[in-house]
Design an enzyme around this catalytic site. Sequence first.
Site, mmCIF file in Angstrom:
data_model
loop_
_atom_site.group_PDB
_atom_site.id
_atom_site.type_symbol
_atom_site.label_atom_id
_atom_site.label_comp_id
_atom_site.label_asym_id
_atom_site.label_seq_id
_atom_site.Cartn_x
_atom_site.Cartn_y
_atom_site.Cartn_z
ATOM 1 C CE LYS A 278 -3.408 2.516 2.847
ATOM 2 N NZ LYS A 278 -4.296 2.472 4.044
ATOM 3 C CG ASP A 283 -5.602 7.759 4.643
ATOM 4 O OD1 ASP A 283 -6.492 8.447 4.099
ATOM 5 O OD2 ASP A 283 -5.832 6.703 5.273
ATOM 6 C CE LYS A 290 -6.803 8.391 8.038
ATOM 7 N NZ LYS A 290 -7.454 7.250 8.694
ATOM 8 N NE ARG A 364 -10.935 -1.296 3.395
ATOM 9 C CZ ARG A 364 -11.495 -1.563 4.573
ATOM 10 N NH1 ARG A 364 -12.670 -2.183 4.635
ATOM 11 N NH2 ARG A 364 -10.887 -1.246 5.701
HETATM 12 N N1 BES Z 1 -4.461 4.200 6.804
HETATM 13 C C1 BES Z 1 -5.634 3.933 7.539
HETATM 14 C C2 BES Z 1 -5.462 2.887 8.622
HETATM 15 C C3 BES Z 1 -4.494 3.210 9.734
HETATM 16 C C4 BES Z 1 -4.960 3.678 10.943
HETATM 17 C C5 BES Z 1 -3.152 2.961 9.600
HETATM 18 C C6 BES Z 1 -4.091 3.936 11.972
HETATM 19 C C7 BES Z 1 -2.267 3.224 10.625
HETATM 20 C C8 BES Z 1 -2.744 3.704 11.828
HETATM 21 C C9 BES Z 1 -6.732 3.434 6.595
HETATM 22 O O1 BES Z 1 -6.709 3.954 5.323
HETATM 23 C C10 BES Z 1 -8.041 3.787 7.210
HETATM 24 O O2 BES Z 1 -8.318 4.952 7.318
HETATM 25 N N2 BES Z 1 -8.821 2.795 7.582
HETATM 26 C C11 BES Z 1 -10.095 3.002 8.162
HETATM 27 C C12 BES Z 1 -11.043 2.013 7.544
HETATM 28 C C13 BES Z 1 -12.486 2.250 7.910
HETATM 29 C C14 BES Z 1 -12.984 3.547 7.324
HETATM 30 C C15 BES Z 1 -13.293 1.089 7.398
HETATM 31 C C16 BES Z 1 -9.988 2.782 9.652
HETATM 32 O O3 BES Z 1 -9.254 1.898 10.081
HETATM 33 O O4 BES Z 1 -10.626 3.527 10.395
HETATM 34 ZN ZN ZN Z 2 -4.935 4.592 4.637
HETATM 35 MN MN MN Z 3 -7.761 5.774 5.179
#
Ligand code: BES
Ligand code: ZN
Ligand code: MN
Length: 511
Positions: A278, A283, A290, A364
């Site tokens: 990835k 992000d 976020k 994903r």
């Molecule tokens: N990059 C994040 C996940 C992440 C969170 C990595 C904390 C490292 C530390 C990913 O893209 C994300 O935002 N995932 C979401 C998915 C959800 C919206 C289904 C998450 O984990 O909240």
């Molecule tokens: Zn991410």
């Molecule tokens: Mn994300």
Amino acid sequence: MDIRVVVEDVARFRGDALVVNLFEGVKAPGGATAAVDGALSGAIRTLIQAGEATGKWGEQTLVHTLGKVPVGRVLVMGLGKKEQFTLDRVRIVSAEAAKRLRKIGARRIGSIVHGAGTGTGTGTSPGAGGFNAAQATQALVEGALLGLYRFTRYKQESEDSRKRIESLTIVERDREKLRGMGEAVRRGRIVAEATNAARDLVNEPGNTLTPTELARRAQAMARGARIRCQVLGPRELRRLAARALLGVARGSQEPPRLIVFHYRRGQRGGPHLGLVGKGITFDSGGISIKPAENMEAMKGDMAGAAAVLAATRAIALLKLPIHVTAVVPATENLPSGTALKPGDILRAMSGKTIEVINTDAEGRLVLADALHYARGRKVSHLVDVATLTGACVVALGTINSGAFTNDQTLLEKVVAAGKAAGEKIWALPMDVEYDELIKSDVAEIKNTGGRKGGAITGAKFLQNFVGDTPWVHLDIAGTFEAEKEKGYLTKGGTGVMVRTLVNLALELLPH
Ligand code: BES
Ligand code: ZN
Ligand code: MN
């Protein structure tokens, strides 16, 4: 840092400091430590009798030699209980010793090989006599190089940052072991430097490490390693119908990249390892933005990309007889007037339709196209590495990376490879029942399955794009960075999975 192995009596080592060791509970030093103790007229023995040096795990005793031996200081590292000693402890002791000696201004240091002891044991635990000398030497080199890592690109020089260890001399008494140890130094250096290269990428901020810059860095990594690096931009991605990757990239001014490493040194019909990492260079969550707190950590959302690129380089430098194709979908995830929106439906490269529920589940999406692309390169095994879910951090914390698979045999190999690397991996379930959670009313699947089992539904989503290729997904959201310095981990990017992936390539070869 210059690293060499010499056959010599340790008591004659010349330099600023020498590292020896002590197991917990021993009444008198043994082996090389005993030789140094003798030359120091029993100084270490006296410290043991006074109860000052106990050999407990984590203990450090610094002895000034006052001219009794050519080296100025001797650092006695506690190894803890013999039966609890592991190869990973060799890395940790080596890192802690190197950091301590750098702090006191030592430049030329020597060390005996911890745990190589008297025996020729193999595996990750020393058993009766010790590890095999080559394994312990490799761990020693890895620990020192990883522990001494610093990310100083954007910092002014300081008194501390000027301190540098210039050379590490591994002192061995037995000439028989020399050959294997030299090779171990080379291997340890290649994998540790690759890990540190991955750390550099993770630590680099989003404003400099754009998708374009990540591709440039990848091209530099391919150079001199017999890797062909292919970089695809928006036009080629449109031609490939990489609409999931392009969809995420729509919110950003920075053009996306698909970075592909081709390393070909395998036998016909031999293993062809597909690696997918990835590569979200920042992000923000996109329209499903976020919270501000800790958002800066999302510059590291390309840690999976860093791991697969660095691991492929290490595999190539080691000249392993295998085929590797590494694929990195790289883009930013930002909100804007052109960004992907909740409710949008994308048709991925594979043809499958995806309802976007949450634009923050972007990893994903880009991986869907990258996994499909890797399958098209006819890989026999597929491993993806991704900072995919916060849910994985909740489940496993910062100690274990999560693993998810459609193939138990490959999973076992990945877990074993991790164990040998000192990288813990814990498998989570993939029952068909979880597939329910990502069914969509309007498309074939949706990109979130709700809060419950979030790490698993993330993996389940990816499974839609791997077909019947043996596959393991590694979620490194909890392990890609360290909050504080610990052993050979430095604060910031860890470079996690680089060494595991190199070991996996070794595992896949006939042996
Ligand atoms: N990059 C994040 C996940 C992440 C969170 C990595 C904390 C490292 C530390 C990913 O893209 C994300 O935002 N995932 C979401 C998915 C959800 C919206 C289904 C998450 O984990 O909240
Ligand atoms: Zn991410
Ligand atoms: Mn994300």
